[in-house]
Design an enzyme around this catalytic site. Structure first.
Site, short mmCIF file in Angstrom:
data_model
loop_
_atom_site.label_atom_id
_atom_site.label_comp_id
_atom_site.label_asym_id
_atom_site.label_seq_id
_atom_site.Cartn_x
_atom_site.Cartn_y
_atom_site.Cartn_z
N HIS A 143 -46.21 -32.33 -11.99
CA HIS A 143 -46.13 -32.51 -10.27
C HIS A 143 -47.35 -33.37 -9.71
O HIS A 143 -48.58 -33.25 -10.35
CB HIS A 143 -45.93 -31.07 -9.58
N GLU A 148 -42.70 -30.65 -6.78
CA GLU A 148 -42.36 -30.12 -8.16
C GLU A 148 -41.01 -30.95 -8.73
O GLU A 148 -40.58 -31.75 -7.93
CB GLU A 148 -41.76 -28.59 -7.90
C1 GLP Z 1 -52.48 -27.80 -7.98
C2 GLP Z 1 -52.48 -29.11 -6.79
C3 GLP Z 1 -52.16 -30.25 -7.59
C4 GLP Z 1 -53.34 -30.43 -8.85
C5 GLP Z 1 -52.66 -29.48 -9.84
C6 GLP Z 1 -53.65 -29.33 -11.13
O1 GLP Z 1 -51.21 -27.42 -8.22
N1 GLP Z 1 -51.59 -28.76 -5.92
O2 GLP Z 1 -52.63 -31.30 -6.58
O3 GLP Z 1 -53.14 -31.80 -9.37
O4 GLP Z 1 -52.89 -28.13 -9.23
O5 GLP Z 1 -54.65 -28.54 -11.09
P1 GLP Z 1 -55.78 -28.49 -12.19
O6 GLP Z 1 -56.66 -29.67 -11.78
O7 GLP Z 1 -56.62 -27.13 -11.90
O8 GLP Z 1 -54.81 -28.53 -13.48
#
Ligand code: GLP
Length: 262
Positions: A143, A148
Site C-alpha cells: 500500500h 489498500e
Molecule cells: C502506514 C502508512 C504508510 C506507510 C506504511 C509503512 O500504513 N500509512 O504511509 O508507508 O505504514 O510503514 P513503515 O514505514 O512503518 O513500514
C-alpha cells in the site's frame, strides 16, 4: 524510474533527505507531500540536521498522505499519547524545523464530515499548485498512504477501510509499543488516493529492511496490478526515485542502467 540502493538505513535516510533538501533549495516555496511510518523517521532526523545548518522551511507547504479516522491533533494544544499522524509529524519533524503552522496540511481524522473534508483537501492541494515532491513509504502489502490492495489507480483523497495486514503491521510498529490495546486502534483512515499521488511532479519512495524485500521486488518487477498498489508508481508521468537499503533491494532480479548501487 531511478532506483538507488544504499548500504544501510542511515545512508538511505541521508540520500532521501538530500533529495528533499535540493527540492527545497531550488524552490523555497515548494509543496512537499509527506509520509508517516517508521521508515521516514531517519529522513526527518536528517532534514532537522540540515535545517540546523540553514535549510529554510519558512515558505514550504506540506500535505500529509493520510490520517487515522477518529484521530487528529490541534497543534496549539498540549498533545497526549495518541497515535495520530498529526502528533507523529509534530514530534518527528515539525517541532524542530521553521515551517509555518498555516502551511501544514494533515488530513483531519476528527472531521465531522469526512467525505466533504476529503474533497476540500484535494482542492487545497490544487490551490497550492500541486505537489512538487511526494515522499512515500511502502506498506507490507504494497500500500501507498492507506491505499489498500484493490484501490483504483485513479482514486482521490477518501476514507479507506484498513486491511488486517495493515492493522497488524501498524499495531506492532506503534500501538503495541505505546501499550494501547488493539481494540482501540482505528479501522479506517483518510488517505490521498493513488491518483492524487500520481499527480505529484516528483515522487520519492523509501524502503528499508529484509521484511520488505519481497514486496519491493513485486512493486518494481511484477506486472502492474491494483492488488499491489505501489505498482502504480510505474505509471507515474513525472520523475520517480526509489531509495532502498540493500536488504530491501535483496530480492530484485533486474539490475541495469537505472539501478545505481552507491
Ligand atoms: C502506514 C502508512 C504508510 C506507510 C506504511 C509503512 O500504513 N500509512 O504511509 O508507508 O505504514 O510503514 P513503515 O514505514 O512503518 O513500514
Amino acid at each position: 524510474m531511478d532506483i538507488i540502493i544504499k548500504d544501510s538505513y542511515d545512508q538511505m535516510s541521508r540520500c532521501a533527505a538530500e533529495i528533499i533538501a535540493s527540492q527545497v533549495k531550488s524552490k523555497p516555496d515548494c509543496v512537499l507531500g509527506l509520509a508517516t511510518g517508521s521508515t521516514p523517521i531517519g529522513t526527518y532526523k536528517e532534514l532537522i540536521r540540515l535545517h540546523r545548518e540553514g535549510l529554510d522551511f519558512s515558505r514550504v507547504k506540506t500535505f500529509n498522505l493520510d490520517e487515522y479516522l477518529g484521530l487528529g491533533m490541534d497543534l496549539e494544544k498540549p498533545y497526549d499519547l495518541d497515535q495520530s499522524y498529526a502528533r507523529f509529524m509534530y514530534e518527528e519533524l515539525f517541532k524542530d524545523i521553521n515551517i509555518k503552522k498555516e502551511n501544514i496540511y494533515i488530513p483531519d481524522g476528527l472531521s465531522q464530515d469526512p467525505e466533504k473534508y476529503c474533497s476540500w483537501y484535494e482542492e487545497e492541494i490544487k490551490k497550492a499548485g500541486g505537489i512538487d515532491l511526494q515522499l512515500l513509504g511502502l506498506g507490507g502489502n504494497g500500500h501507498l498512504g492507506f491505499n489498500e490492495p484493490g484501490s483504483s489507480f485513479e482514486s482521490k483523497t477518501r476514507v479507506e477501510a484498513l486491511t488486517k495486514q495493515t492493522l497488524d503491521d501498524n499495531y506492532k510498529a506503534f500501538y503495541q509499543k505505546a501499550n494501547i490495546p488493539r481494540s482501540q486502534m482505528p479501522q479506517f483512515a483518510i488517505t490521498m488516493g493513488i491518483g492524487t499521488i500520481l499527480e505529484a511532479r516528483n515522487i520519492l519512495m523509501i524502503v528499508n529492511g529484509s521484511k520488505k524485500a519481497d514486496i519491493v521486488a513485486k512493486c518494481l518487477e511484477s506486472p502492474i496490478d491494483s492488488q499491489i498498489p505501489a505498482t502504480a508508481l510505474r505509471l507515474h508521468k513525472g520523475s520517480t526515485t526509489v531509495v532502498l537499503d540493500k536488504e530491501a533491494a535483496s530480492k530484485l532480479k533486474l539490475t541495469g542502467a537505472t539501478h545505481q548501487s552507491v
